[in-house]
Design an enzyme around this catalytic site. Structure first.
Site, short mmCIF file in Angstrom:
data_model
loop_
_atom_site.label_atom_id
_atom_site.label_comp_id
_atom_site.label_asym_id
_atom_site.label_seq_id
_atom_site.Cartn_x
_atom_site.Cartn_y
_atom_site.Cartn_z
N GLU A 435 -12.49 -3.40 -2.04
CA GLU A 435 -12.61 -2.01 -2.41
C GLU A 435 -12.02 -1.79 -3.81
O GLU A 435 -10.84 -2.01 -4.03
CB GLU A 435 -11.85 -1.17 -1.37
CG GLU A 435 -11.61 0.26 -1.77
CD GLU A 435 -10.66 0.97 -0.81
OE1 GLU A 435 -10.26 0.38 0.22
OE2 GLU A 435 -10.32 2.12 -1.11
N ASP A 513 -8.13 -1.01 1.52
CA ASP A 513 -6.79 -0.45 1.65
C ASP A 513 -6.48 -0.11 3.10
O ASP A 513 -7.37 0.21 3.88
CB ASP A 513 -6.66 0.84 0.83
CG ASP A 513 -6.66 0.56 -0.66
OD1 ASP A 513 -6.44 -0.62 -1.02
OD2 ASP A 513 -6.89 1.50 -1.44
N ASP A 515 -5.45 2.48 4.46
CA ASP A 515 -5.29 3.92 4.67
C ASP A 515 -6.61 4.50 5.17
O ASP A 515 -7.56 3.78 5.43
CB ASP A 515 -4.83 4.61 3.37
CG ASP A 515 -5.83 4.40 2.24
OD1 ASP A 515 -6.92 3.84 2.49
OD2 ASP A 515 -5.52 4.80 1.10
N ASP A 517 -8.95 6.29 3.72
CA ASP A 517 -10.09 6.01 2.86
C ASP A 517 -10.56 4.58 3.02
O ASP A 517 -11.75 4.30 3.09
CB ASP A 517 -9.69 6.22 1.38
CG ASP A 517 -10.07 7.61 0.92
OD1 ASP A 517 -10.67 8.35 1.74
OD2 ASP A 517 -9.77 7.95 -0.24
#
Ligand code: 0RA
Length: 652
Positions: A435, A513, A515, A517
């Site tokens: 990402e 990541d 998280d 997102d």
């Protein structure tokens, strides 16, 4: 016996004796496929199938499954009960013969069972052979009879232990931990099989009770599955997060006298672009389709095409509509009952019986034709959708060809953003889909360039669940994935198939990541793989990287942590009983917060990293989850994300 069509009085002598059970313990894989989690659950399926056969023969309305606290499992049914009379030839109780002799399930006796269950069809004796303990209790002829076994050998006589005015069989077994890699049953795997069975067998009640998971009130986890609507209800369930084109699914049921093949189909069009055909033979899922699915598709294409032609609906198109235009946005369940099914293909997930094709095609064809004549408004809506699909396919083919032609034109054809590895051997090469460009840069520095390639993906990739197909092939990130991986979509007999022969990396690792997102992006990429490159998942090529959540530091000592529990332990450990004030906790939100060495050490080094393999245990649930997460309806998506927010990614 009024409801037994074949009027065979099933007595003890119908059971044929074949082989001993030592063979099963010596080579369990040959009988149940494997000794991993899949093999373990196959034991349950094997016992369940016998109870389902009782239901199909018209004798069983309820099946109960209980997972006991020590992972012993019970399957209880209200069928006829395993025969307990004396087997004349073997001079033993039929119960003992069924439980201790391979292939003695009665299933190989064609007169007795209308349909045989079990992909491998090896019967309860295999389960017995692979269990340290098994107890069979039979209610039949006014009596309760039991026998116990260990590793397939009787440890007691067949004994009458009481009276009963009911009939049925209760099998309790404990899988042999010397044979299975794990003996811990998964609730979700078993519950989703029961749910599937409830749809496939309308009117049959199935329950699951898990004594390992007790709630605050001391009640074990329990679910009941019962479907009155059967396959139509299943289609509605699968499409819960899509917008249907018609009010109700179209339902087909028929039987062919000559071959004794039964056909049942439910189908419904929706506004999405994906095709979802789930198929079953004798209640067993056929992931690779086969003659029943071919017969279904043939009928759909033939009838809709004839209807469109007769009514001049396709007049304005300057190209012809093809089979796949009729399957876009189509959800269907095709279930057939075949007396002697032949399974083909690598995973034996494809039906081979040629007689089935015509039977399905004829039955579906007749019902569809009638439906279109009776429901002109619905018919028009479906045909309009087919026309849109055909137009889009035309555009998509051009876009796809552009992607594939460009490869040939630009030499190596590899995307400029790809940092390739030096190895040309796909077996030990890996590609990380990362990402963002910045994390991509860190990964590029941290990797072992010998066998690890990096492809950065910019932000959120296209949501393929919502986009038109040609847009998908025009999308830069998606084009890059096709070319970097070396796979292409080809048309064979009018069907799109993914060619993975030239796959350049056998491990494809999605690295995002840790998280919200990041997990959204992981889900977007997974959705793309699920819809357009599913064979990569099915062949175990797709993985998810798990970067750590924390770095805990004190002085020169540091520990990475992946969970809250690990974090607490690490803080305690480093404080060594003293104050925790000097312990620093660094929360990693993004891959970018790590330097190249840290990223290698925690997430990329094959010796220390944790990779999660992406599998599709349950295609129906996976489809529902993806259509929900990526589809139009917001409320169920929000509920799902809130419920699962803690577990970064979707477990498929
Ligand atoms: C052999 C013959 C018959 C039924 C069964 C086996 C049978 C096996 C299992 C295993 C679990 N539940 C089961 N229920 C039945 C036919 C019996 C008859 O014709 O009466």
């Amino acid at each position: 016996m009024a409801d037994n069509e074949n009027k065979t009085n099933y007595g003890a002598d119908n059971i044929q004796a074949l082989e001993g059970l030592e063979a099963v313990r010596k080579r369990p894989g040959m009988y149940i496929g494997s000794t991993d989690l899949k093999g373990l659950h196959h034991l349950v399926v094997e016992v369940l199938d016998n109870s389902i056969d009782e239901h199909l023969a018209g004798h069983c309305s309820k099946i109960e499954l209980i997972i006991h606290a020590d992972n012993t499992l019970t399957v209880k049914d209200d069928g006829r009960g395993i025969p307990t009379g004396m087997h004349q030839k073997l001079q033993k109780s039929a119960l003992e013969v069924v439980m201790t002799v391979l292939h003695a399930g009665g299933k190989f006796d064609k007169d007795t069972y209308k349909v045989s269950g079990g992909l491998h069809g090896v019967g309860v004796s295999c389960v017995n052979a692979l269990s340290t303990y098994l107890r069979a209790e039979v209610h039949r002829d006014g009596q309760i009879v039991e026998q116990t076994y260990s590793q397939g050998k009787p440890t007691s006589e067949v004994t009458a232990i009481g009276k009963s005015d009911k009939t049925g069989t209760i099998i309790t077994f404990k899988p042999d931990d010397g044979i299975f890699e794990t003996t811990e049953f998964k609730y979700d795997t078993l519950a989703s099989r029961l749910k599937e069975l409830s749809f496939l067998n309308a009117g049959l009640e199935l329950t699951i009770l898990d004594e390992r998971h007790v709630d605050e009130d001391g009640k074990p986890r329990f679910e009941r599955f019962f479907s009155e609507g059967g396959l139509s209800e299943m289609v509605t369930y699968i499409d819960a997060n899509r917008t249907p084109l018609t009010e109700k699914p179209i339902y087909v049921k028929g039987r062919d006298e000559e071959s004794n093949v039964e056909v049942e189909v439910a189908m419904q069009y929706n506004t999405s672009f994906s095709e979802n055909v789930f198929s079953f033979v004798n209640n067993i899922s056929t992931k690779e389709g086969g003659t029943h699915v071919s017969g279904f598709k043939r009928a759909v294409t033939r009838v809709f095409k004839a209807y469109g032609d007769e009514n001049n609906f396709f007049k304005k198109l300057n190209f012809t509509v093809s089979g796949e235009d009729f399957s876009e946005g189509l959800t269907a369940v095709v279930s057939v009952k075949v007396p002697e099914p032949q399974f083909k293909g690598q995973t034996k997930g494809e039906l081979g019986n040629s007689e089935v094709l015509g039977v399905v095609s004829r039955n579906v064809g007749e019902t569809l034709k009638f439906y279109l004549e009776e429901n002109p408004q619905e018919a028009k809506r479906i045909i309009d959708k087919v026309i849109i699909a055909a137009t889009a396919r035309h555009a998509a083919r051009k876009a796809r060809e552009m992607v594939q032609r460009k490869n040939v034109l630009t030499g190596s054809g590899l995307p400029g953003k790809l940092s390739d590895c030096s190895s040309r051997n796909p077996f030990d090469s890996e590609i990380f889909l990362v990402e963002g460009d910045s994390a991509g840069g860190t990964a590029k520095q941290g990797r072992d360039r010998g066998f690890q390639a990096i492809l950065p993906l910019r932000g959120k990739i296209l949501n393929v669940e919502k986009a038109m197909e040609h847009k998908i092939y025009e999308n830069e990130e998606i084009k890059n994935m096709f070319t970097a991986l070396g796979v292409s979509i080809e048309e064979k007999e009018g069907e799109k198939v993914l060619n993975i022969e030239k796959l350049r990396y056998h491990k494809i690792v999605i690295m995002c990541d840790a998280d919200v997102d990041g997990s959204h992006i992981t889900t977007l990429i997974l959705t793309f793989f699920f819809r357009f490159m599913r064979p990569l998942i099915e062949n175990d090529h797709v993985y998810i990287a798990t970067p750590p959540l924390y770095l805990i530091k004190k002085g020169n000592n540091s520990v990475y942590c992946w969970t809250e529990d690990e974090r607490k332990d690490a803080v305690k450990g480093l404080a060594k009983g003293g104050s925790t004030d000097s312990v620093k906790i660094q929360r990693y939100k993004g891959l970018g917060e790590m330097n190249a060495d840290q990223l290698w050490e925690t997430t990329m080094d094959p010796d220390t990293r944790i990779l999660k393999k992406v599998t599709i245990d349950d295609a129906m649930e996976a489809d529902r989850v993806f259509s929900m997460l990526m589809g139009d309806e917001v409320p169920p998506r929000r509920a799902f994300i809130e419920e699962n927010a803690k577990y970064a990614n979707v477990d498929v």
